[in-house]
Design a protein around this motif. Structure first.
Motif, PDB file in Angstrom:
ATOM      1  N   GLU A  86       3.848   8.448   8.682  1.00  0.00           N
ATOM      2  CA  GLU A  86       3.460   8.615   9.641  1.00  0.00           C
ATOM      3  C   GLU A  86       1.993   8.009  10.241  1.00  0.00           C
ATOM      4  O   GLU A  86       1.949   8.154  11.688  1.00  0.00           O
ATOM      5  N   ARG A  87       0.996   7.947   8.841  1.00  0.00           N
ATOM      6  CA  ARG A  87      -0.016   7.707   9.990  1.00  0.00           C
ATOM      7  C   ARG A  87       0.315   6.196  10.332  1.00  0.00           C
ATOM      8  O   ARG A  87      -0.562   5.747  11.109  1.00  0.00           O
ATOM      9  N   ALA A 106       0.955  -1.301   0.343  1.00  0.00           N
ATOM     10  CA  ALA A 106       0.163   0.062  -0.527  1.00  0.00           C
ATOM     11  C   ALA A 106       0.834   1.001  -0.173  1.00  0.00           C
ATOM     12  O   ALA A 106       0.686   2.178  -0.898  1.00  0.00           O
ATOM     13  N   LEU A 107       1.560   1.341   0.632  1.00  0.00           N
ATOM     14  CA  LEU A 107       2.813   2.483   0.746  1.00  0.00           C
ATOM     15  C   LEU A 107       3.712   2.316  -0.742  1.00  0.00           C
ATOM     16  O   LEU A 107       4.355   3.433  -1.079  1.00  0.00           O
ATOM     17  N   ASP A 108       4.077   1.013  -1.233  1.00  0.00           N
ATOM     18  CA  ASP A 108       4.826   1.069  -2.333  1.00  0.00           C
ATOM     19  C   ASP A 108       4.477   1.837  -3.345  1.00  0.00           C
ATOM     20  O   ASP A 108       4.505   2.252  -4.610  1.00  0.00           O
ATOM     21  N   ALA A 109       2.548   1.575  -2.984  1.00  0.00           N
ATOM     22  CA  ALA A 109       1.205   1.805  -4.345  1.00  0.00           C
ATOM     23  C   ALA A 109       2.018   3.290  -4.504  1.00  0.00           C
ATOM     24  O   ALA A 109       1.248   4.153  -6.147  1.00  0.00           O
ATOM     25  N   ILE A 110       2.209   4.146  -3.535  1.00  0.00           N
ATOM     26  CA  ILE A 110       1.968   5.665  -3.317  1.00  0.00           C
ATOM     27  C   ILE A 110       3.452   6.306  -4.069  1.00  0.00           C
ATOM     28  O   ILE A 110       4.301   6.022  -3.607  1.00  0.00           O
ATOM     29  N   LYS A 111       3.528   7.144  -5.261  1.00  0.00           N
ATOM     30  CA  LYS A 111       4.813   7.493  -5.981  1.00  0.00           C
ATOM     31  C   LYS A 111       4.654   9.100  -5.564  1.00  0.00           C
ATOM     32  O   LYS A 111       5.914   9.021  -5.915  1.00  0.00           O
ATOM     33  N   ASP A 112       3.615   9.455  -5.340  1.00  0.00           N
ATOM     34  CA  ASP A 112       4.064  10.940  -5.046  1.00  0.00           C
ATOM     35  C   ASP A 112       4.560  10.792  -3.211  1.00  0.00           C
ATOM     36  O   ASP A 112       4.539  10.619  -2.518  1.00  0.00           O
ATOM     37  N   GLU A 113       6.365  11.321  -3.471  1.00  0.00           N
ATOM     38  CA  GLU A 113       6.844  10.980  -1.942  1.00  0.00           C
ATOM     39  C   GLU A 113       6.641  11.719  -0.655  1.00  0.00           C
ATOM     40  O   GLU A 113       6.290  11.579  -0.006  1.00  0.00           O
ATOM     41  N   ALA A 114       5.980  13.100  -1.223  1.00  0.00           N
ATOM     42  CA  ALA A 114       4.926  13.621  -0.434  1.00  0.00           C
ATOM     43  C   ALA A 114       3.943  12.904   0.980  1.00  0.00           C
ATOM     44  O   ALA A 114       3.860  12.828   1.909  1.00  0.00           O
ATOM     45  N   ALA A 115       3.220  12.302  -0.402  1.00  0.00           N
ATOM     46  CA  ALA A 115       1.853  11.379   0.091  1.00  0.00           C
ATOM     47  C   ALA A 115       2.329  10.184   1.179  1.00  0.00           C
ATOM     48  O   ALA A 115       1.622   9.753   1.791  1.00  0.00           O
TER      49      ALA A 115
END
Length: 207
Positions: free
Chosen positions: A195-196, A180-189
């Motif tokens: 953090e969550r 779920a984290l690796d799928a997020i491409k935007d680094e800030a997001a």
């Protein structure tokens, strides 16, 4: 004076929480502080936290709240609320690991967060003068032993400059290889989502 007073919701009024952030802490200063901690010198009763293992104010204050709650309910796992703050940053109940990963390390910690929980007004009058203190005394004591360090505002922006995501945050909280984290491409997001996950994991450990 770069010492900030914080009042957390659901914490008893009159409970003062003081926080400070220092950059450029010398090796000799970190060695002294850890030595006094290990000796359980009451004059050095603080939570000394390596800032490279902290993501944000919310991350830090989640641990502070958890430790205060443990103190209020008589469920401390460590000698005092300050050491409890350090281990509350861990995702599990391995106390030794938490001290090593989030606590001050002699000769290694150069970015340091300090938390001091002052007794409530009611308790303050009952304590010996050698233990009782004010924010001014706390600041004078810290700067005396952290000479040469740079007082820095404890903001998310400043903390972001020191957070070690690869070697510490992702490793300590087991965030590597999470689809779920690796799928997020935007680094800030991605960092916000990590953090969550971290704060949720800390909260779930208390259940």
């Amino acid at each position: 004076m770069a010492l900030e007073r914080i009042q957390l919701d659901l914490v008893a009024p009159g409970q003062d929480i003081l926080v400070a952030f220092f950059r450029d802490v010398s090796a000799s200063a970190s060695e002294l502080l850890q030595k006094e901690l290990l000796a359980r010198n009451p004059a050095f009763e603080y939570a000394f936290i390596d800032a490279t293992s902290i993501i944000s104010r919310a991350h830090l204050l989640s641990a502070v709240f958890s430790a205060l709650n443990a103190a209020a309910t008589g469920s401390l796992r460590t000698p005092n609320v300050h050491s409890e703050i350090v281990i509350s940053l861990g995702p599990n109940n391995n106390i030794a690991n938490a001290y090593r990963r989030w606590g001050i390390q002699a000769g290694k910690t150069s970015n340091l967060i300090v938390v001091k929980v002052l007794p409530s007004t009611k308790l303050e009058s009952e304590l010996p003068s050698s233990i009782s203190s004010t924010s001014e005394q706390v600041w004078a004591h810290l700067t005396q032993h952290l000479q040469g360090a740079t007082p820095t505002p404890l903001t998310d922006e400043e903390l972001a400059k020191t957070t070690d995501w690869a070697a510490k945050i992702r490793k300590y909280y087991k965030l590597n290889g999470v689809p779920a984290l690796d799928a997020i491409k935007d680094e800030a997001a991605k960092k916000k989502e990590m953090e969550r996950h971290v704060i949720m994991g800390m909260a779930l450990r208390e259940l």
